[in-house]
Design a protein around this motif. Structure first.
Motif, PDB file in Angstrom:
ATOM      1  N   ILE A  81       0.873  -1.175   0.000  1.00  0.00           N
ATOM      2  CA  ILE A  81       0.000   0.000   0.000  1.00  0.00           C
ATOM      3  C   ILE A  81       0.906   1.219   0.000  1.00  0.00           C
ATOM      4  N   THR A  82       0.770   2.058  -1.024  1.00  0.00           N
ATOM      5  CA  THR A  82       1.657   3.204  -1.186  1.00  0.00           C
ATOM      6  C   THR A  82       0.838   4.445  -1.529  1.00  0.00           C
ATOM      7  N   HIS A  83       1.493   5.607  -1.482  1.00  0.00           N
ATOM      8  CA  HIS A  83       0.829   6.847  -1.867  1.00  0.00           C
ATOM      9  C   HIS A  83       1.790   7.729  -2.653  1.00  0.00           C
ATOM     10  N   SER A  84       2.297   7.161  -3.721  1.00  0.00           N
ATOM     11  CA  SER A  84       3.212   7.870  -4.612  1.00  0.00           C
ATOM     12  C   SER A  84       2.762   7.615  -6.050  1.00  0.00           C
ATOM     13  N   PRO A  85       1.744   8.352  -6.536  1.00  0.00           N
ATOM     14  CA  PRO A  85       1.116   8.044  -7.831  1.00  0.00           C
ATOM     15  C   PRO A  85       2.079   7.995  -9.009  1.00  0.00           C
ATOM     16  N   VAL A  86       3.066   8.876  -9.056  1.00  0.00           N
ATOM     17  CA  VAL A  86       3.997   8.889 -10.190  1.00  0.00           C
ATOM     18  C   VAL A  86       4.802   7.594 -10.224  1.00  0.00           C
ATOM     19  N   GLU A  87       5.347   7.199  -9.087  1.00  0.00           N
ATOM     20  CA  GLU A  87       6.122   5.955  -9.023  1.00  0.00           C
ATOM     21  C   GLU A  87       5.244   4.741  -9.293  1.00  0.00           C
ATOM     22  N   GLU A  88       4.029   4.752  -8.784  1.00  0.00           N
ATOM     23  CA  GLU A  88       3.102   3.642  -9.003  1.00  0.00           C
ATOM     24  C   GLU A  88       2.791   3.481 -10.489  1.00  0.00           C
ATOM     25  N   ARG A 143      11.510  14.658   4.635  1.00  0.00           N
ATOM     26  CA  ARG A 143      11.640  13.209   4.816  1.00  0.00           C
ATOM     27  C   ARG A 143      12.877  12.667   4.097  1.00  0.00           C
ATOM     28  N   ASP A 144      13.151  13.142   2.906  1.00  0.00           N
ATOM     29  CA  ASP A 144      14.404  12.820   2.210  1.00  0.00           C
ATOM     30  C   ASP A 144      14.665  11.321   2.113  1.00  0.00           C
ATOM     31  N   ASP A 145      13.589  10.526   1.955  1.00  0.00           N
ATOM     32  CA  ASP A 145      13.751   9.070   1.969  1.00  0.00           C
ATOM     33  C   ASP A 145      13.058   8.363   0.808  1.00  0.00           C
ATOM     34  N   GLY A 146      12.619   9.109  -0.189  1.00  0.00           N
ATOM     35  CA  GLY A 146      11.938   8.487  -1.312  1.00  0.00           C
ATOM     36  C   GLY A 146      10.524   8.043  -1.004  1.00  0.00           C
ATOM     37  N   SER A 147       9.998   8.444   0.139  1.00  0.00           N
ATOM     38  CA  SER A 147       8.628   8.084   0.506  1.00  0.00           C
ATOM     39  C   SER A 147       7.634   8.867  -0.340  1.00  0.00           C
ATOM     40  N   GLY A 148       6.351   8.482  -0.268  1.00  0.00           N
ATOM     41  CA  GLY A 148       5.334   9.226  -0.985  1.00  0.00           C
ATOM     42  C   GLY A 148       5.254  10.662  -0.521  1.00  0.00           C
ATOM     43  N   THR A 149       5.397  10.873   0.785  1.00  0.00           N
ATOM     44  CA  THR A 149       5.381  12.232   1.334  1.00  0.00           C
ATOM     45  C   THR A 149       6.574  13.033   0.809  1.00  0.00           C
ATOM     46  N   HIS A 150       7.740  12.409   0.752  1.00  0.00           N
ATOM     47  CA  HIS A 150       8.918  13.094   0.236  1.00  0.00           C
ATOM     48  C   HIS A 150       8.748  13.458  -1.238  1.00  0.00           C
ATOM     49  N   GLN A 151       8.193  12.534  -2.023  1.00  0.00           N
ATOM     50  CA  GLN A 151       7.975  12.821  -3.442  1.00  0.00           C
ATOM     51  C   GLN A 151       7.014  13.990  -3.624  1.00  0.00           C
ATOM     52  N   ARG A 152       5.932  14.015  -2.823  1.00  0.00           N
ATOM     53  CA  ARG A 152       5.004  15.133  -2.930  1.00  0.00           C
ATOM     54  C   ARG A 152       5.670  16.438  -2.494  1.00  0.00           C
TER      55      ARG A 152
END
Length: 269
Positions: A81-88, A143-152
């Motif tokens: 379960i993720t929240h990074s639409p571009v990566e998905e 966050r600087d960790d590639g997470s969905g929050t960081h990407q946004r």
């Protein structure tokens, strides 16, 4: 003699197939998920109900969305379960995952110490709020960790015209709850999903300083593995169907009402 050998080989083959099926069924379903679902407490509600309905334990790896996609792509997770639409979308287009199913949404919020409210109070959108935060001389926990929050966060900084490597940025590798704790200690801004903030951030002396707008919409999707990875595709499908079921939707939509006075997630249609 040949018939006896053939029969023996058939029995051996059936035993091997049974062992393989039993091994998949006997081990936990490996779920890789964004940290916000763990930190907000939602998984603590969903997983036990799924286990009870399907007689299947779940092993949770709470990581950033980028890492969760990588675990699924490499066969180290059965479902994500993720929240990074571009990566998905990139993973789906490249054949690295078999399916993407949106299951819920909430929103991102800009948070910080309550006395920072005046810094962004006149902002008409999140881009203006971020420019005001960047020009205030205050720090921003990234966050600087590639997470969905960081990407946004990176997308929002780019839209605001603020360089991602600005001096005010305080890089941090860790989950959402830990980022909120660091923002409280450092008296800094940060971007949080609303659910984690309402369950973990208010007790730290932080406040929502800006919210609202399509740019802060936050959609969570369930990802299923490509069949050739040899992971538990049946278990993955069962978990996604559970999230989309009336029971799953009721649990998602009702989560947070008793504890913080409002739903923290909304099931998607």
């Amino acid at each position: 003699m040949r018939a006896r050998r053939a029969f023996g080989c058939l029995i051996l083959l059936l035993a091997v197939l049974a062992a393989c099926g039993g091994g998949e069924r006997g081990r936990p379903l490996r779920l890789a998920t964004t940290t916000s679902l763990q930190d907000s407490g939602l998984l603590g509600v969903l997983v036990p109900i799924f286990t009870g309905e399907h007689d299947r334990t779940v092993e949770v790896s709470a990581v950033g969305s980028g890492r969760a996609i990588e675990l699924l792509r490499t066969g180290q997770a059965d479902v994500a379960i993720t929240h990074s639409p571009v990566e998905e979308a990139a993973a789906l287009a490249g054949g690295r995952i078999a399916a993407r199913t949106p299951v819920m949404r909430n929103a991102y919020v800009l948070v910080g110490p309550v006395e920072f409210a005046g810094i962004v109070s006149g902002a008409g959108d999140v881009r203006e709020a971020l420019r005001a935060a960047a020009g205030s001389g205050r720090r921003f926990v990234s966050r600087d960790d590639g997470s969905g929050t960081h990407q946004r966060e990176l997308q929002l900084w780019a839209a605001a015209g603020v360089p991602r490597d600005s001096a005010f940025s305080l890089p941090f590798h860790g989950g959402m709850a830990e980022a909120l704790e660091l923002a409280a200690r450092e008296r800094a801004f940060t971007l949080s999903d609303r659910a984690t903030f309402l369950t973990r951030g208010r007790e730290l002396g932080l406040a929502i300083l800006f919210q609202g707008g399509d740019d802060l919409d936050n959609v969570y999707a369930a990802l299923e593995p490509a069949p050739e990875l040899g992971t538990d595709v049946v278990g993955a499908r069962a978990f996604v169907e559970f999230l989309r079921s009336p029971t799953g939707r009721r649990l998602i939509g009702g989560f947070g009402v008793e504890t913080v006075g409002e739903p923290l997630f909304t099931p998607v249609d």
